[in-house]
Design a protein around this motif. Structure first.
Motif, PDB file in Angstrom:
ATOM      1  N   ALA A 164      45.307  63.818   4.276  1.00 28.93           N
ATOM      2  CA  ALA A 164      43.860  63.952   4.064  1.00 28.93           C
ATOM      3  C   ALA A 164      43.457  65.401   3.837  1.00 28.93           C
ATOM      4  O   ALA A 164      42.609  65.697   2.996  1.00 28.93           O
ATOM      5  N   CYS A 165      44.057  66.317   4.560  1.00 31.47           N
ATOM      6  CA  CYS A 165      43.717  67.738   4.428  1.00 31.47           C
ATOM      7  C   CYS A 165      44.031  68.250   3.025  1.00 31.47           C
ATOM      8  O   CYS A 165      43.200  68.890   2.377  1.00 31.47           O
ATOM      9  N   ALA A 166      45.212  67.955   2.535  1.00 30.62           N
ATOM     10  CA  ALA A 166      45.633  68.424   1.213  1.00 30.62           C
ATOM     11  C   ALA A 166      44.791  67.786   0.108  1.00 30.62           C
ATOM     12  O   ALA A 166      44.409  68.457  -0.855  1.00 30.62           O
ATOM     13  N   LEU A 167      44.487  66.508   0.248  1.00 30.78           N
ATOM     14  CA  LEU A 167      43.695  65.819  -0.768  1.00 30.78           C
ATOM     15  C   LEU A 167      42.268  66.336  -0.839  1.00 30.78           C
ATOM     16  O   LEU A 167      41.632  66.260  -1.889  1.00 30.78           O
ATOM     17  N   ALA A 201      42.835  66.829  14.659  1.00 33.34           N
ATOM     18  CA  ALA A 201      42.365  68.192  14.962  1.00 33.34           C
ATOM     19  C   ALA A 201      43.498  69.220  14.900  1.00 33.34           C
ATOM     20  O   ALA A 201      43.685  70.019  15.806  1.00 33.34           O
ATOM     21  N   VAL A 202      44.236  69.189  13.823  1.00 28.99           N
ATOM     22  CA  VAL A 202      45.365  70.094  13.626  1.00 28.99           C
ATOM     23  C   VAL A 202      44.899  71.492  13.203  1.00 28.99           C
ATOM     24  O   VAL A 202      45.585  72.471  13.431  1.00 28.99           O
ATOM     25  N   PHE A 203      43.706  71.553  12.613  1.00 28.89           N
ATOM     26  CA  PHE A 203      43.190  72.813  12.057  1.00 28.89           C
ATOM     27  C   PHE A 203      42.007  73.358  12.849  1.00 28.89           C
ATOM     28  O   PHE A 203      41.302  72.634  13.531  1.00 28.89           O
ATOM     29  N   ASP A 204      41.781  74.642  12.646  1.00 22.85           N
ATOM     30  CA  ASP A 204      40.610  75.342  13.164  1.00 22.85           C
ATOM     31  C   ASP A 204      40.265  76.389  12.109  1.00 22.85           C
ATOM     32  O   ASP A 204      41.130  76.797  11.333  1.00 22.85           O
ATOM     33  N   VAL A 205      39.007  76.807  12.079  1.00 26.18           N
ATOM     34  CA  VAL A 205      38.613  77.882  11.172  1.00 26.18           C
ATOM     35  C   VAL A 205      38.121  79.043  12.017  1.00 26.18           C
ATOM     36  O   VAL A 205      37.252  78.887  12.865  1.00 26.18           O
ATOM     37  N   SER A 206      38.723  80.204  11.798  1.00 23.55           N
ATOM     38  CA  SER A 206      38.264  81.415  12.470  1.00 23.55           C
ATOM     39  C   SER A 206      38.479  82.587  11.525  1.00 23.55           C
ATOM     40  O   SER A 206      39.455  82.615  10.773  1.00 23.55           O
ATOM     41  N   GLY A 207      37.572  83.527  11.554  1.00 17.68           N
ATOM     42  CA  GLY A 207      37.694  84.669  10.662  1.00 17.68           C
ATOM     43  C   GLY A 207      37.636  84.274   9.203  1.00 17.68           C
ATOM     44  O   GLY A 207      38.298  84.879   8.372  1.00 17.68           O
ATOM     45  N   GLN A 208      36.878  83.232   8.881  1.00 16.74           N
ATOM     46  CA  GLN A 208      36.687  82.733   7.518  1.00 16.74           C
ATOM     47  C   GLN A 208      37.974  82.215   6.866  1.00 16.74           C
ATOM     48  O   GLN A 208      38.088  82.191   5.644  1.00 16.74           O
ATOM     49  N   ASP A 260      37.264  68.972   9.087  1.00 17.92           N
ATOM     50  CA  ASP A 260      36.430  67.765   9.041  1.00 17.92           C
ATOM     51  C   ASP A 260      37.233  66.490   8.824  1.00 17.92           C
ATOM     52  O   ASP A 260      36.898  65.449   9.379  1.00 17.92           O
ATOM     53  N   VAL A 261      38.282  66.539   8.000  1.00 13.31           N
ATOM     54  CA  VAL A 261      38.995  65.307   7.638  1.00 13.31           C
ATOM     55  C   VAL A 261      40.240  65.024   8.478  1.00 13.31           C
ATOM     56  O   VAL A 261      40.736  63.896   8.462  1.00 13.31           O
ATOM     57  N   CYS A 262      40.736  66.000   9.206  1.00 11.94           N
ATOM     58  CA  CYS A 262      41.969  65.789   9.979  1.00 11.94           C
ATOM     59  C   CYS A 262      41.700  64.900  11.195  1.00 11.94           C
ATOM     60  O   CYS A 262      40.917  65.264  12.071  1.00 11.94           O
ATOM     61  N   PRO A 263      42.375  63.738  11.286  1.00 14.94           N
ATOM     62  CA  PRO A 263      42.140  62.832  12.408  1.00 14.94           C
ATOM     63  C   PRO A 263      42.713  63.325  13.742  1.00 14.94           C
ATOM     64  O   PRO A 263      42.369  62.785  14.785  1.00 14.94           O
TER      65      PRO A 263
END
Length: 97
Positions: free
Chosen positions: A55-58, A33-40, A28-31
């Motif tokens: 932003a991600c770490a904070l 789109a460096v991340f994705d969520v899969s498999g929880q 949600d916060v990464c400007p």
């Protein structure tokens, strides 16, 4: 739109997948789109797209993400200048970058 790129293989971004709870806050916060969520679990899908804003770490509720804002690019620039022997000023009036 062309994807923004920074210097290859210099990002300080680290994700501890064991600690990750898959909340998706990093997505949600990464400007960039460096991340994705899969498999929880979150995963880094584009490390070289990371601009080290932090932003991600904070915003990670379980501190599963580590990044040192700006360090990767700065370290690369310094190391490149040392290796090349070009240690002079890099901007008008001696200001760097």
């Amino acid at each position: 739109m062309k994807k923004l790129r920074y210097l290859k293989n210099v990002s300080t971004l680290v994700l501890n997948t064991d600690a990750c709870i898959g909340c998706g806050m990093c997505v949600d916060v990464c400007p960039h789109a460096v991340f994705d969520v899969s498999g929880q679990k979150a995963r880094i899908t584009d490390r070289d797209g990371c601009m080290e804003c932090g932003a991600c770490a904070l915003n990670c509720p379980v501190d599963a993400i580590r990044v040192t804002p700006g360090v990767g690019c700065a370290a690369h620039i310094i190391q490149t200048r040392i290796r090349s022997g070009n240690l002079g000023v890099c901007g008008p009036g001696g200001a760097c970058c």
